[in-house]
Design a protein around this motif. Structure first.
Motif, PDB file in Angstrom:
ATOM      1  N   ARG A 554       0.821  -1.214   0.000  1.00 51.56           N
ATOM      2  CA  ARG A 554       0.000   0.000   0.000  1.00 51.56           C
ATOM      3  C   ARG A 554       0.854   1.262   0.000  1.00 51.56           C
ATOM      4  O   ARG A 554       0.527   2.247  -0.665  1.00 51.56           O
ATOM      5  CB  ARG A 554      -0.928   0.002   1.226  1.00 51.56           C
ATOM      6  N   GLU A 555       1.966   1.237   0.767  1.00 49.57           N
ATOM      7  CA  GLU A 555       2.857   2.394   0.799  1.00 49.57           C
ATOM      8  C   GLU A 555       3.543   2.603  -0.548  1.00 49.57           C
ATOM      9  O   GLU A 555       3.768   3.744  -0.976  1.00 49.57           O
ATOM     10  CB  GLU A 555       3.898   2.212   1.909  1.00 49.57           C
ATOM     11  N   ALA A 556       3.853   1.508  -1.229  1.00 45.22           N
ATOM     12  CA  ALA A 556       4.495   1.615  -2.545  1.00 45.22           C
ATOM     13  C   ALA A 556       3.540   2.244  -3.563  1.00 45.22           C
ATOM     14  O   ALA A 556       3.929   3.091  -4.381  1.00 45.22           O
ATOM     15  CB  ALA A 556       4.942   0.232  -3.022  1.00 45.22           C
ATOM     16  N   ARG A 557       2.258   1.843  -3.478  1.00 45.17           N
ATOM     17  CA  ARG A 557       1.272   2.401  -4.415  1.00 45.17           C
ATOM     18  C   ARG A 557       0.995   3.880  -4.139  1.00 45.17           C
ATOM     19  O   ARG A 557       0.627   4.635  -5.033  1.00 45.17           O
ATOM     20  CB  ARG A 557      -0.038   1.601  -4.328  1.00 45.17           C
ATOM     21  N   ALA A 558       1.174   4.308  -2.883  1.00 44.76           N
ATOM     22  CA  ALA A 558       0.868   5.693  -2.527  1.00 44.76           C
ATOM     23  C   ALA A 558       2.111   6.564  -2.464  1.00 44.76           C
ATOM     24  O   ALA A 558       2.062   7.682  -1.945  1.00 44.76           O
ATOM     25  CB  ALA A 558       0.151   5.721  -1.180  1.00 44.76           C
ATOM     26  N   ASN A 561       1.833  10.168  -3.553  1.00 47.54           N
ATOM     27  CA  ASN A 561       0.846  11.019  -2.863  1.00 47.54           C
ATOM     28  C   ASN A 561       1.255  11.162  -1.394  1.00 47.54           C
ATOM     29  O   ASN A 561       0.943  10.285  -0.573  1.00 47.54           O
ATOM     30  CB  ASN A 561      -0.545  10.401  -2.967  1.00 47.54           C
ATOM     31  N   PRO A 562       1.984  12.235  -1.035  1.00 48.33           N
ATOM     32  CA  PRO A 562       2.513  12.373   0.333  1.00 48.33           C
ATOM     33  C   PRO A 562       1.448  12.300   1.420  1.00 48.33           C
ATOM     34  O   PRO A 562       1.653  11.694   2.457  1.00 48.33           O
ATOM     35  CB  PRO A 562       3.184  13.754   0.313  1.00 48.33           C
ATOM     36  N   GLU A 563       0.274  12.936   1.197  1.00 49.56           N
ATOM     37  CA  GLU A 563      -0.768  12.929   2.230  1.00 49.56           C
ATOM     38  C   GLU A 563      -1.319  11.528   2.443  1.00 49.56           C
ATOM     39  O   GLU A 563      -1.494  11.081   3.590  1.00 49.56           O
ATOM     40  CB  GLU A 563      -1.903  13.876   1.825  1.00 49.56           C
ATOM     41  N   LEU A 564      -1.572  10.814   1.342  1.00 46.64           N
ATOM     42  CA  LEU A 564      -2.090   9.454   1.452  1.00 46.64           C
ATOM     43  C   LEU A 564      -1.041   8.541   2.073  1.00 46.64           C
ATOM     44  O   LEU A 564      -1.361   7.671   2.905  1.00 46.64           O
ATOM     45  CB  LEU A 564      -2.484   8.935   0.067  1.00 46.64           C
ATOM     46  N   LEU A 565       0.227   8.742   1.668  1.00 47.59           N
ATOM     47  CA  LEU A 565       1.316   7.931   2.223  1.00 47.59           C
ATOM     48  C   LEU A 565       1.419   8.119   3.733  1.00 47.59           C
ATOM     49  O   LEU A 565       1.621   7.155   4.476  1.00 47.59           O
ATOM     50  CB  LEU A 565       2.643   8.322   1.560  1.00 47.59           C
ATOM     51  N   SER A 566       1.273   9.376   4.213  1.00 51.27           N
ATOM     52  CA  SER A 566       1.348   9.650   5.661  1.00 51.27           C
ATOM     53  C   SER A 566       0.228   8.931   6.413  1.00 51.27           C
ATOM     54  O   SER A 566       0.454   8.370   7.492  1.00 51.27           O
ATOM     55  CB  SER A 566       1.247  11.165   5.898  1.00 51.27           C
ATOM     56  N   GLU A 567      -0.991   8.924   5.848  1.00 58.20           N
ATOM     57  CA  GLU A 567      -2.118   8.239   6.488  1.00 58.20           C
ATOM     58  C   GLU A 567      -1.878   6.734   6.556  1.00 58.20           C
ATOM     59  O   GLU A 567      -2.148   6.084   7.575  1.00 58.20           O
ATOM     60  CB  GLU A 567      -3.418   8.526   5.718  1.00 58.20           C
ATOM     61  N   ILE A 568      -1.360   6.166   5.447  1.00 57.18           N
ATOM     62  CA  ILE A 568      -1.099   4.720   5.414  1.00 57.18           C
ATOM     63  C   ILE A 568      -0.015   4.354   6.410  1.00 57.18           C
ATOM     64  O   ILE A 568      -0.084   3.315   7.084  1.00 57.18           O
ATOM     65  CB  ILE A 568      -0.708   4.280   3.981  1.00 57.18           C
TER      66      ILE A 568
END
Length: 710
Positions: A554-558, A561-568
């Motif tokens: 999931r982190e690789a796919r995001a 997208n810094p905001e989405l990566l931070s949430e994941i």
């Protein structure tokens, strides 16, 4: 090997004995226990002269040589048993000059034991206020022992006392040739000589005490007891009659001495300031109003005065953690240092200001003489619960720590009242609960004024302390019906005079208590914080690997997208924590605590804090830090306030917070307290009963509170 010269300090309670001990020994003192009993033994060393360095022992305070409590029994055994390792070579009797007649009774009894004696007259300034004039030279001549006027609080007379002690020590065995204060043999009979020889005693008066208490004196063997019992039966010995005759004989001679050596103004002519103050502070109505006001000021101050230093400590640790997080490379050691060690230390340090303020106020109340008045004010309330005013002092001491408070119950003569006091003392909110109260009140109670003046958080804190106190009374009432006893007691206590607090003593006490909190509680918190960090960082390999694989994808796919990566990444940290050993343990007990409004993280804190209550804060600091690099920049209160359940609702709602506060008011979460209860009662039955009833009370009270406020 030559044994050190031993000097015992004895005297009535509140005579200034402890102050003299502190002046003589300074920092060269230690506290232990007398052999075979759980009574404090304060010893120290003092340089009396160039040729004499003595071991000083501070014996428990007592009013006479007829013991009525465990503390007084210790003094009795030490002075009468020639083979006792603590038996002194000399006795310094501290006598309150403002209550001289009563103090001279005890002095005369000590003198007749035929151990070298020096009388130290304390409270001379109070005697002067009462209009009492003492002819010290005449008193010394008629008593037949050296007398020195002292004021340990102002270091007056100490040099003269040391010189007198040195002079008496050089006289050696000449002391035993001194005549008796009263003729014990004439009073009782020549048969006392038989007991004197049988037990190897130095005086007829010692023989009389053996005759009166041979069954309680542990150093006598079976043959001696049998012989003494036979002799007493043969002589038709009546203990109470002889004791009454002895006291009358002593007071008769003391009366003559007082007439010739002491001039006292009529009480109608002069009322001491303390008496005038007592008319207000001990008034049935206004006295209780003032007591509540004092408590109100105390708890308001704990929040008001400590607010700024606590904020500074929190912000300081937050900045330090953030700084280390930015400069240290990602590694196992970085995680251990920031989320294990620093988080644990911050959980200790932030509450030091409140601990110091609490102990500072308690010291002021004790030093000023007001603490003893609280016992008298609450005596009627105590009796309604099956106790008496003497139980108040341990209960009030329980606000600091339950361990010394339970030890203080030794002054309660009635065994039933002492046992009940021991069982309910942990319901008083101790300083270990203060960090828990503070963090939870700050989360769920708004920081605003009530009626435009009173701090609402301070009022809630006071309410928690009063809740513990009144629950202690309710439980005492119940235990009073369960524990059977036919003994009746009367509450008699001498009120010390009012004095200005010794601010140096207050400051030293605050610093010392802070050190004890950091060293004792700090060790436990640090050990458990590090253990929790390990349990919260690692878990079953299969579960941790599954979490890693899921979130890595999931982190690789995001990644774009810094905001989405931070949430994941936050979800990843939460998933790792939930699948760690700590998370598994928390989820296992969650069904049992969910009705109270708690989540699995609170469940872990409840488990760890059964070792010591204050560990709750360290546990929270660790659990909310592990795996979250951003959390290092936030304070613990910010992390807990932002905590959410899986459905997005806050973890710390008003209902959950109040429920948790009530749980901590009632739950027995202190292994040290259970250990001291076992030692004082000499049975595991009472600690087991105490732990069980308090846990039951905590759980169901918290359940009711949560349901009411949900």
């Amino acid at each position: 090997m030559k044994h050190p010269y031993k000097i015992a300090l004895v005297g009535n309670p509140n005579s200034g004995k402890s102050s003299l001990f502190n002046v003589l020994t300074g920092l060269n003192q230690k506290v232990g226990n007398f052999p075979g009993v759980t009574v404090d033994k304060k010893t120290g060393t003092a340089k009396i002269s160039e040729k004499l360095t003595a071991s000083i022992i501070d014996l428990p305070g007592t009013y006479s040589l007829y013991p009525k409590s465990a503390d007084e029994q210790v003094t009795y055994e030490v002075l009468l048993n020639r083979n006792n390792p603590d038996r002194p070579d000399m006795i310094v009797v501290i006598a309150d000059a403002s209550n001289l007649k009563r103090n001279l009774l005890f002095c005369s009894q000590i003198m007749d034991l035929k151990i070298p004696v020096v009388i130290a007259l304390s409270m001379m300034d109070i005697a002067k206020q009462k209009g009492i004039t003492i002819d010290q030279e005449g008193l010394e001549r008629m008593m037949g022992v050296p007398i020195v006027a002292i004021n340990p609080r102002k270091n007056k007379g100490i040099a003269q006392l040391k010189k007198t002690i040195s002079d008496v020590q050089q006289q050696g065995s000449k002391w035993v040739l001194q005549p008796d204060f009263i003729d014990t043999e004439k009073l009782v009979g020549i048969w006392l000589e038989d007991i004197k020889i049988l037990c190897g005693l130095e005086s007829n008066y010692s023989a009389l005490h053996v005759a009166c208490n041979y069954q309680e004196l542990g150093y006598l063997n079976a043959a001696q007891r049998i012989r003494i019992a036979a002799l007493l039966d043969e002589m038709s010995f009546q203990k109470s009659k002889i004791q009454a005759a002895e006291i009358m004989a002593r007071y008769q001679r003391i009366g003559t001495i007082m007439q010739q050596c002491v001039v006292e103004e009529s009480p109608l002519k002069r009322m001491v300031i303390s008496d005038r103050i007592d008319k207000v502070l001990l008034h049935p109505l206004w006295g209780n109003v003032i007591l509540l006001a004092v408590l109100f000021i105390l708890f308001q101050s704990i929040f008001w005065l400590a607010a700024y230093p606590m904020d500074w400590v929190e912000q300081g640790f937050s900045a330090v953690s953030g700084w280390f997080g930015s400069i240290l490379p990602d590694s196992f050691l970085k995680d251990l240092f920031i989320n294990g060690i620093l988080a644990g230390i911050s959980g200790i340090a932030v509450f030091i200001p409140q601990i110091m303020i609490l102990f500072g106020f308690i010291t002021i109340l004790e030093d000023s003489g007001y603490m003893a008045r609280i016992s008298f004010l609450t005596d009627r309330l105590m009796r309604s619960a099956g106790l008496n005013g003497r139980s108040v002092m341990p209960l009030i001491s329980g606000m600091a720590c339950a361990v010394p408070a339970i030890m203080a119950t030794r002054t309660i003569q009635n065994r039933k009242e002492r046992l009940i006091t021991i069982l309910v003392t942990p319901l008083m909110s101790c300083s270990a609960r203060l960090p828990v109260y503070t963090i939870l009140i700050g989360l769920v109670i708004p920081d605003k004024k009530f009626l435009g003046f009173f701090n609402l958080q301070g009022l809630v804190l006071m309410g928690l302390y009063l809740l513990g106190f009144f629950m202690a009374l309710i439980v005492s009432k119940v235990l009073n019906f369960i524990v059977k006893s036919t003994d009746r007691t009367f509450f008699l206590m001498e009120l010390p005079v009012y004095r200005a607090p010794r601010w140096k003593n207050v400051g030293i006490t605050m610093i010392e208590k802070a050190k004890i909190f950091v060293s004792d509680a700090g060790k436990v918190i640090m050990v458990i914080s590090l253990l929790l960090w390990a349990l919260a960082t690692y878990g079953p390999p299969s579960r941790m690997e599954a979490v890693k694989q899921e979130y890595s994808k999931r982190e690789a796919r995001a990644a774009s997208n810094p905001e989405l990566l931070s949430e994941i990444q936050k979800e990843h940290a939460t998933a790792k924590l939930e699948n760690s050993f700590a998370g598994i343990m928390g989820h296992a007990i969650e069904p049992g605590i969910k009705p109270l409004g708690y989540d699995w993280k609170i469940g872990i804190a409840l488990i760890t804090s059964f070792a010591a209550r204050e560990v709750f804060v360290g546990t929270m600091a660790t659990l909310y830090s592990v795996g979250d690099d951003q959390a290092a920049k936030e304070t613990l209160r910010d992390k807990m306030k932002a905590a959410r359940r899986s459905d997005g609702t806050p973890v710390y709602t008003l209902a959950a917070g109040l429920s948790l506060l009530v749980f901590y008011v009632f739950a027995m979460q202190c292994m040290s307290t259970l250990a001291i209860v076992k030692r004082e009662t000499r049975s595991w039955k009472y600690p087991a009963v105490q732990f069980t009833y308090m846990l039951f009370l905590a759980y169901f009270s918290a359940l009711i509170v949560y349901q009411l406020f949900s």
